[in-house]
Design an enzyme around this catalytic site. Structure first.
Site, PDB file in Angstrom:
ATOM      1  N   ASP A 146      23.844  34.624  31.691  1.00 20.61           N
ATOM      2  CA  ASP A 146      24.637  33.434  31.244  1.00 20.61           C
ATOM      3  C   ASP A 146      24.073  32.123  31.977  1.00 20.61           C
ATOM      4  O   ASP A 146      23.747  32.175  32.915  1.00 20.61           O
ATOM      5  CB  ASP A 146      26.290  33.370  31.650  1.00 20.61           C
ATOM      6  CG  ASP A 146      27.008  34.430  30.787  1.00 20.61           C
ATOM      7  OD1 ASP A 146      26.440  34.781  29.916  1.00 20.61           O
ATOM      8  OD2 ASP A 146      28.071  34.884  31.171  1.00 20.61           O
ATOM      9  N   ASP A 191      27.228  34.700  23.343  1.00 23.29           N
ATOM     10  CA  ASP A 191      28.805  34.242  23.340  1.00 23.29           C
ATOM     11  C   ASP A 191      29.039  33.204  22.393  1.00 23.29           C
ATOM     12  O   ASP A 191      30.118  33.207  21.631  1.00 23.29           O
ATOM     13  CB  ASP A 191      29.150  33.900  24.926  1.00 23.29           C
ATOM     14  CG  ASP A 191      28.811  34.883  25.893  1.00 23.29           C
ATOM     15  OD1 ASP A 191      28.815  35.995  25.731  1.00 23.29           O
ATOM     16  OD2 ASP A 191      28.567  34.429  27.020  1.00 23.29           O
TER      17      ASP A 191
END
Length: 137
Positions: free
Chosen positions: A96, A110
């Site tokens: 991330d 995502d």
């Protein structure tokens, strides 16, 4: 991105509002779950990608196909991280790196999943409305 960013050190792009911030996430989207749930998220993502591959050819609405493809593509991106990143196969952590405001740190996969869900639901409702409209004629 991995060669540019250092884990836990923010790289401002638009001040503190938008920045790159590298994290290795063992949990689900937006850091839900944790290390003990990684295998479960991996399994769910694999099953979803396989299910989407079976479902997409059966869908008639192009918008639903696009939505499902976005979700499956995002799930596949995160699945690849879980299969091939540390700490090991099936238990890998997702990379991330996007941080907006005080919202959770996330990645492109995502974002694709989130947008895909919205697109799929919108077109599902539109198809339902078209079906009711045709039934009233």
């Amino acid at each position: 991105m991995l060669s540019i960013l250092e884990p836990g050190v923010p790289l401002p792009v638009l001040g503190d509002w938008f920045r790159f911030y590298l994290l290795f996430n063992p949990g689900a989207a937006f850091s839900m779950g944790g290390e003990s749930s990684t295998w479960l998220f991996t399994t769910i993502q694999l099953l979803f990608v396989l299910g989407a591959a079976v479902a997409v050819p059966r869908l008639r609405d192009r918008g639903q196909v696009v939505g499902l493809a976005l979700i499956a593509g995002g799930a596949l991106g995160n699945l690849i991280d879980r299969l091939f990143r540390e700490p090991g196969f099936w238990f890998g952590h997702v990379v991330d790196f996007i941080s907006v405001g005080s919202f959770a740190v996330f990645n492109v996969a995502d974002a694709a999943i989130t947008c895909g869900v919205v697109v799929f639901i919108v077109f599902m409702f539109l198809e339902e409305r078209r079906g009711r409209g045709q039934g009233e004629s």
